[in-house]
Design a protein around this motif. Structure first.
Motif, mmCIF file in Angstrom:
data_model
loop_
_atom_site.group_PDB
_atom_site.id
_atom_site.type_symbol
_atom_site.label_atom_id
_atom_site.label_comp_id
_atom_site.label_asym_id
_atom_site.label_seq_id
_atom_site.Cartn_x
_atom_site.Cartn_y
_atom_site.Cartn_z
ATOM 1 N N LEU A 82 80.105 11.389 11.923
ATOM 2 C CA LEU A 82 78.543 11.193 11.183
ATOM 3 C C LEU A 82 77.495 11.656 12.947
ATOM 4 O O LEU A 82 76.337 11.537 12.428
ATOM 5 N N GLY A 83 77.713 11.608 13.926
ATOM 6 C CA GLY A 83 77.668 12.172 14.199
ATOM 7 C C GLY A 83 76.677 13.394 14.835
ATOM 8 O O GLY A 83 76.235 13.813 15.705
ATOM 9 N N LEU A 84 77.253 13.868 14.025
ATOM 10 C CA LEU A 84 76.452 15.670 14.018
ATOM 11 C C LEU A 84 75.722 15.227 12.487
ATOM 12 O O LEU A 84 74.859 17.118 11.852
ATOM 13 N N LEU A 85 75.520 14.231 11.830
ATOM 14 C CA LEU A 85 75.019 14.597 10.652
ATOM 15 C C LEU A 85 73.517 13.392 10.226
ATOM 16 O O LEU A 85 73.421 12.870 10.666
ATOM 17 N N ASP A 86 72.112 14.367 9.811
ATOM 18 C CA ASP A 86 71.244 13.969 10.308
ATOM 19 C C ASP A 86 71.011 13.417 8.774
ATOM 20 O O ASP A 86 72.274 13.747 8.164
ATOM 21 N N ARG A 87 70.638 12.374 8.294
ATOM 22 C CA ARG A 87 70.985 11.785 7.219
ATOM 23 C C ARG A 87 70.426 12.618 6.187
ATOM 24 O O ARG A 87 71.007 12.523 5.160
ATOM 25 N N HIS A 88 69.135 13.454 5.968
ATOM 26 C CA HIS A 88 69.638 14.924 5.015
ATOM 27 C C HIS A 88 70.714 15.161 4.512
ATOM 28 O O HIS A 88 70.506 15.794 3.876
ATOM 29 N N VAL A 89 71.095 16.015 6.045
ATOM 30 C CA VAL A 89 72.038 16.727 5.888
ATOM 31 C C VAL A 89 73.455 15.755 5.100
ATOM 32 O O VAL A 89 74.206 15.898 4.502
ATOM 33 N N GLN A 90 73.562 13.989 5.578
ATOM 34 C CA GLN A 90 74.366 13.771 4.510
ATOM 35 C C GLN A 90 74.083 13.419 3.141
ATOM 36 O O GLN A 90 75.323 13.543 2.321
ATOM 37 N N PHE A 91 72.691 13.436 2.347
ATOM 38 C CA PHE A 91 73.040 12.914 1.387
ATOM 39 C C PHE A 91 72.797 14.598 0.718
ATOM 40 O O PHE A 91 73.710 14.911 -0.157
ATOM 41 N N ALA A 92 72.391 15.971 1.401
ATOM 42 C CA ALA A 92 73.177 17.391 1.348
ATOM 43 C C ALA A 92 74.717 17.465 0.650
ATOM 44 O O ALA A 92 75.181 18.225 -0.092
#
Lengths: 96, 397
Positions: free
Chosen positions: B66-76
């Motif tokens: 999670l520390g590495l993931l922007d919200r748009h990358v979480q969705f992707a």
């Protein structure tokens, strides 16, 4: 007589002159070419220039101009002529 | 040249956090546009949007990730995992591409970092700010998560990013350059700074998104992602994979005219080009998923372009942006879900917010409720700021 405000150099500059100067800068004209009766479209302001002009007016006078590019009539801010814009800005300053 | 099919789909968007729930909302015409829940809302003039409600990233990723993931990358990443689970690809990972579209990349990460150093006067930002905000982060994380070692990159063409990404993946699979591809788009720019930027353009609607309607007054922003698995039709048939749809054509054009105003010529050339690429006549098209942003300018221009390509023939048209908002760089990917629904089940999702016909937009708009139709071929339009147009042509499996 229009509303006046303190200019940056300590002397009074009228709102009308400042509005004309802002429009002139966006339209790339001399302020004296921005006559009160001129229509903004005749000054060569396209939709992008208009949005930038409104931003400059908002910043200069600490006002919020109601304007949606999709529905220009909805905000009831008259953008037809330079005179109308000056009156609109003076109204927003008075209501501030 | 190979025929290219879609064998997997995944999504996280305002209508649902998987394809099935998104299909239900599209079918029922449920709009996810609502009051925004973000910091400092009182200082925004735009107060509505389509957010992914109840997104629980900790259900998908561990703390270190999670520390590495922007919200748009979480969705992707969540969308790509769903698509991969459905497709169960057997292609060589070294010859599987990942191509993702995004307009803003990690804008929420940038927003948080700027707030920390400028507004809060702090002297450091999160150490992973750079890898989080990279516009290519979604492609990288999908490749790492799924172990895909072929070509991987992101495509950015504002509101056409997803269609460009999916179209490039289609061309690479069709030509045999890769054996398969994960392609789609993701976006998350519902931040204070992001919305301030949109406010400045004065194109945002205060109340609702009303594509092609009389009295429409602008766009409403959304967020989310959708990812698809593309592979050759022969390979899918050989391994007995379920085929969701076939991609039959793709074209891209540029208006070369204005940085925000659309030009119907560029849009018409993109639609005609996608049909020519597919070897289809305009008469073969049963449905168009419009770009349909709900701005005065886009919808007028798009209606003109459609008239130019299709003449007097009524082609059922919908803009699902009225339901899930404008997902900007993810728009084409999430709208492709609505196209899949039309091709698979013959259900054209309705355009919400309709107030009445606009003489400037003489289109056969599906409004009110979903329309049952025999959809064998559909177009999906994306026409971006700056005149970058990308249109996909799809056919029923």
């Amino acid at each position: 007589m229009g509303v006046t405000m303190d200019g940056a150099l300590g002397f009074e500059v009228s709102v009308a002159d400042r509005v004309r100067a802002i429009i002139a800068e966006q339209a790339m004209l001399e302020p004296h070419d921005v006559t009160p009766g001129a229509a903004l479209s005749d000054l060569g302001l396209d939709s992008l220039m208009l949005v930038e002009t409104l931003f400059a007016l908002e910043e200069a006078f600490d006002i919020s101009v109601p304007f949606n590019a999709n529905d220009p009539a909805a905000g009831r801010f008259d953008l037809s002529t330079v005179r109308a814009v000056i009156a609109g800005v003076e109204g927003l300053i008075a209501a501030r | 040249m190979r025929r290219v099919v879609i064998t997997g789909a995944g999504t996280v968007n305002p209508l649902g956090q998987d394809v099935a729930s998104s299909f239900r909302a599209l079918r029922d015409g449920v709009s996810a546009i609502a009051a925004l829940q973000i910091a400092d809302l009182d200082r925004l003039s735009v107060k509505i949007g389509a957010q992914v409600a109840d997104w629980q990233p900790e259900n998908h990723f561990d703390r270190a990730q999670l520390g590495l993931l922007d919200r748009h990358v979480q969705f992707a990443l969540a969308a790509a995992r769903q698509a991969g689970a459905q497709a169960r690809l057997t292609a060589d990972p070294g010859r599987t591409a990942v191509i993702m579209g995004t307009a803003g990349g990690g804008l929420i990460t940038s927003d948080e970092a700027f707030r920390a150093v400028y507004a809060e006067g702090r002297n450091r930002v999160h150490p992973f700010t750079v890898p989080r905000l990279m516009a290519s982060a979604a492609a990288s994380h999908i490749s790492m998560d799924l172990g895909l070692t072929g070509p991987a990159f992101s495509v950015s063409s504002a509101c056409a990013s997803s269609n460009h990404a999916i179209g490039l993946a289609f061309q690479m699979v069709r030509s045999g350059m890769v054996e398969a591809a994960f392609a789609g788009g993701s976006e998350a720019m519902l931040s204070f700074g992001g919305l301030k930027a949109w406010e400045g353009l004065r194109v945002m609607a205060p109340d609702a998104c009303r594509p092609f309607s009389l009295g429409r007054n602008g766009m409403v922003q959304g967020e989310g992602a959708a990812v698809f698995v593309l592979e050759p039709r022969e390979a899918a048939l050989a391994r007995g994979a379920g085929i969701l749809a076939e991609i039959v054509g793709f074209a891209m054009t540029s208006d070369a005219s204005d940085i925000v105003l659309p030009n119907s010529d560029g849009a018409a050339r993109a639609m005609a080009g996608a049909l020519a690429d597919a070897g289809l006549e305009p008469g073969a098209v049963d449905h168009i998923n419009a770009h349909g942003t709900g701005t005065a300018a886009n919808d007028r221009s798009e209606a003109q372009a459609i008239a130019r390509v299709f003449g007097d023939r009524d082609v059922p048209l919908t803009s699902t942006k009225s339901l899930h908002g404008h997902l900007i760089g993810a728009a084409g990917a999430v709208e492709l879900l609505a196209v899949l629904l039309a091709l698979q089940e013959g259900i054209i999702a309705p355009t919400a917010g309709y107030l009445g016909p606009d003489p400037d937009c003489p289109v056969d708009l599906v409004t009110g409720a979903a329309r049952q139709a025999d959809v064998a071929v559909a177009l999906s339009n994306a026409f971006a700021f700056g005149g970058l147009n990308a249109v996909l042509a799809l056919a029923r499996a």
